[in-house]
Design a protein around this motif. Structure first.
Motif, PDB file in Angstrom:
ATOM      1  N   GLU A  49       9.972   3.891  16.629  1.00  0.00           N
ATOM      2  CA  GLU A  49       9.507   4.632  15.453  1.00  0.00           C
ATOM      3  C   GLU A  49       9.362   3.649  14.292  1.00  0.00           C
ATOM      4  O   GLU A  49      10.354   3.285  13.637  1.00  0.00           O
ATOM      5  CB  GLU A  49      10.507   5.719  15.073  1.00  0.00           C
ATOM      6  CG  GLU A  49      10.575   6.854  16.067  1.00  0.00           C
ATOM      7  CD  GLU A  49      11.657   7.855  15.693  1.00  0.00           C
ATOM      8  OE1 GLU A  49      11.766   8.207  14.499  1.00  0.00           O
ATOM      9  OE2 GLU A  49      12.403   8.251  16.590  1.00  0.00           O
ATOM     10  N   ASN A  53       8.122   3.887  11.320  1.00  0.00           N
ATOM     11  CA  ASN A  53       8.543   4.355   9.989  1.00  0.00           C
ATOM     12  C   ASN A  53      10.057   4.334   9.822  1.00  0.00           C
ATOM     13  O   ASN A  53      10.564   3.989   8.756  1.00  0.00           O
ATOM     14  CB  ASN A  53       8.017   5.772   9.730  1.00  0.00           C
ATOM     15  CG  ASN A  53       6.555   5.744   9.369  1.00  0.00           C
ATOM     16  OD1 ASN A  53       6.061   4.754   8.830  1.00  0.00           O
ATOM     17  ND2 ASN A  53       5.839   6.804   9.696  1.00  0.00           N
ATOM     18  N   LEU A  54      10.762   4.693  10.883  1.00  0.00           N
ATOM     19  CA  LEU A  54      12.231   4.652  10.812  1.00  0.00           C
ATOM     20  C   LEU A  54      12.698   3.209  10.628  1.00  0.00           C
ATOM     21  O   LEU A  54      13.547   2.919   9.764  1.00  0.00           O
ATOM     22  CB  LEU A  54      12.833   5.260  12.087  1.00  0.00           C
ATOM     23  CG  LEU A  54      14.355   5.153  12.247  1.00  0.00           C
ATOM     24  CD1 LEU A  54      15.085   5.816  11.083  1.00  0.00           C
ATOM     25  CD2 LEU A  54      14.806   5.791  13.566  1.00  0.00           C
ATOM     26  N   ASN A  63      12.016   2.044   7.042  1.00  0.00           N
ATOM     27  CA  ASN A  63      12.935   2.650   6.069  1.00  0.00           C
ATOM     28  C   ASN A  63      14.322   2.032   6.152  1.00  0.00           C
ATOM     29  O   ASN A  63      14.983   1.838   5.126  1.00  0.00           O
ATOM     30  CB  ASN A  63      12.998   4.168   6.274  1.00  0.00           C
ATOM     31  CG  ASN A  63      11.853   4.868   5.565  1.00  0.00           C
ATOM     32  OD1 ASN A  63      11.878   5.023   4.357  1.00  0.00           O
ATOM     33  ND2 ASN A  63      10.823   5.236   6.305  1.00  0.00           N
TER      34      ASN A  63
END
Lengths: 464, 166
Positions: free
Chosen positions: A147, A149-150, A153
């Motif tokens: 993932e 985006n994870l 972040n």
């Protein structure tokens, strides 16, 4: 496991196949040519370790913390999340500039960076995630079920749904800090930082599914970690002569970037093209220590042979960096204090105001530098350790989440700095702010004029 | 540009008539933290990074700024260059002032509204649907979740221009 790498600090570091593929990309291999401690090797000759080995170390420790928490708290961590966290740890420094923090201009308010390429004006974590999201690395990660985006972040320290996961690499005692303390200590040879990380990490556990706490038996190990960090800051990161070379490096790099000698790619379109394929991204090696030094050397020769007095003065700065030349006098003022970063900036601003006429009259010959003292930022006024009344506890309760918590067996956890068993209860606000002034050694007139202002500078620093 | 940030922070507080001497008062600090979070959400970016702490969005950097200001005298401020705001920025500050007048005395409301806003816009969530967000808000803010109606909070945040919801 697909691949094993040998590390002098942790022994074997094991990567799976996808992690190994990422490590072999030109974007990641560039980190071999970004020194962890910039020019610290001018003071400590063996401090030549790089962001590549640091990234592997953070990866190792992150994995170790996950294993410990999972074992102690009955599989509390989602394996998919752990897979992404491991990747975030590996990639967290992908966007570091050459010479690491020395060229991180986004927080250096002495330099006008308006005309700089965008990647010098953002934190390196943000550039790491830019490179991940806009390069073939994203395709590799997408293809193998990560993932993106994870991961991004986690790297940028933004909060995610699972706060425990976030804390493992963004906390006062996180895997990033632990690796650089162990690694920097080992390669500089200063001797601080010989932390028993096996015991320390084995003391980690989760509390109420939202906070990492440390078994109170490891109090001495936590103290060792904090003292090591402070000692490294004092002796290595803000070392008087080391800070001088770093400042001269920053200054010469500033001139080089501003005049577009470096890097060869400057806007998003050019960069995006480079990072679009593995073959194109070999050009990213131009964003490295050795390439920048090569540019500095060429500029130095041009300045030196230009017959222009101002250029000759400027060449002394380049000379300091390339040939380790201590051609400036270094005046140091140390202040026992717990000043925040902003207070230190104000102090510098005041001193520069006082010296303005000299700075204007003698360009490239006098500089004021206040190397960052991170120790105070984390430990100063934030968490009240003493006077254990409710009122003082209330004063700082917002910050509690980010500090170190300890737990004795199954009792309610308490903040480490408030424990009756740590001497940090007493020396909690300890810190040193350093103000450094660099002056051209050969300019006797300037040295004399500066000498006449010394008492006023001391007034600003010591009589606040 | 940290000096600029300090000067801008002080000037905005002066415009909103907020006392920055908040060291002894948790409520005052909470109001300051949340107002500057909302200010950035309205579009006046001071490059202050927020994380999610015990009482919702919180910035350690902002704490450093107002603790620094407390130790400065008027003479210190005379050293600093003047900063000015554009018309657009002044409009944002004016809007924040209206919100401050409405919500400023209610720290529970500020804490809950900014927490919902943070979870909605700043926290990385695997699933962005409304029910999932509601569950997470309940997980991190159980006391205030009972006190406020989640749907009404979303509507309020939408009316004030913080959220763009269908």
């Amino acid at each position: 496991m697909y691949r094993k790498l040998n590390d002098p600090i942790f022994g074997l570091i094991e990567l799976n196949k996808i992690e190994s593929i990422i490590v072999d990309t030109p974007l990641f291999q560039r980190l071999r040519y970004v020194k962890q401690l910039a020019l610290a090797n001018y003071i400590y000759p063996s401090a030549n370790h790089d962001r590549f080995s640091h990234s592997l170390g953070v990866f190792f420790l992150t994995n170790r913390i996950c294993e410990t928490l999972d074992k102690k708290n009955n599989h509390i961590l989602d394996p998919i999340n752990v897979k992404n966290l491991r990747m975030a740890a590996l990639l967290h420094d992908l966007g570091h500039s050459p010479f690491s923090h020395a060229l991180e201009f986004y927080k250096k308010d002495d330099f006008d960076t308006q005309k700089f390429p965008f990647f010098f004006k953002i934190p390196h974590e943000e550039f790491s995630t830019y490179l991940i999201k806009n390069s073939y690395i994203k395709d590799i990660l997408d293809e193998h079920g990560y993932e993106v985006n994870l991961i991004c972040n986690l790297i940028e320290g933004n909060e995610i749904e699972d706060l425990i996961l976030s804390r493992i690499i963004n906390w006062e005692l996180d895997s990033d800090r632990l690796d650089y303390i162990l690694r920097d200590s080992y390669f500089t040879g200063v001797g601080f930082g010989n932390i028993n990380y096996h015991y320390l990490l084995n003391s980690f556990k989760c509390y109420n599914n939202k906070r990492i706490v440390i078994d109170s038996k490891a109090i001495r190990d936590i103290e060792h970690f904090i003292i090591s960090r402070f000692s490294l800051h004092d002796r290595v990161y803000t070392h008087k002569t080391g800070s001088y070379f770093t400042y001269m490096l920053t200054y010469s790099a500033y001139y080089t970037i501003l005049n577009e000698y470096f890097p060869s790619f400057r806007n998003k379109t050019e960069l995006d093209d480079i990072i679009s394929t593995q073959e194109n991204s070999k050009k990213i090696f131009e964003f490295s220590d050795f390439y920048l030094i090569n540019k500095l050397y060429k500029i130095y020769n041009d300045l030196k042979t230009s017959n222009n007095e101002e250029n000759l003065k400027l060449s002394r700065i380049f000379e300091a960096v390339i040939f380790r030349k201590k051609n400036f006098k270094i005046i140091k003022y140390s202040l026992f204090t717990s000043k925040s970063e902003y207070e230190t900036d104000i102090l510098k601003f005041k001193i520069k105001s006082l010296l303005k006429s000299l700075i204007d009259m003698y360009p490239f010959e006098i500089f004021v530098h206040t190397p960052k003292n991170v120790f105070t930022k984390y430990l100063s006024s934030k968490i009240s350790p003493l006077n254990s009344n409710n009122e003082s506890y209330e004063k700082f309760k917002e910050e509690e989440e980010q500090t170190i918590w300890i737990q004795e067996k199954n009792k309610t956890p308490e903040i480490f700095y408030r424990s009756n068993e740590t001497f940090f209860r007493k020396i909690h606000e300890f810190g040193i702010t350093k103000v450094l002034v660099y002056i051209n050694k050969d300019n006797k007139d300037l040295l004399k004029k500066f000498e006449n202002l010394q008492s006023k500078i001391k007034d600003i620093i010591f009589k606040q | 540009m940290s000096i600029d940030n300090i000067i801008k922070f002080k000037k905005i507080c002066d415009l909103l008539n907020i006392n920055t001497n908040a060291k002894e008062d948790f409520s005052k600090r909470l109001v300051l933290q949340k107002l500057f979070y909302l200010l950035q959400k309205l579009g006046l970016n001071l490059e202050i990074k927020y994380n999610f702490y015990k009482y919702g969005p919180y910035s350690s950097d902002l704490t450093d700024i107002y603790y620094t200001i407390m130790n400065l005298s008027q003479k210190d401020f005379n050293y600093f260059p003047e900063v000015s705001f554009s018309e657009e920025e002044l409009n944002i500050i004016h809007k924040l002032n209206t919100i401050y007048q409405e919500w400023g005395n209610n720290i529970d409301k500020l804490e809950f509204y900014t927490s919902v806003l943070y979870i909605y816009t700043d926290m990385y969530l695997k699933n962005q649907n409304k029910d999932c967000i509601k569950k997470i808000v309940n997980k991190y803010k159980p006391r205030l979740f009972i006190k406020y109606n989640f749907d009404e909070v979303l509507e309020d945040l939408k009316i004030q221009g913080f959220l763009k919801l269908p």
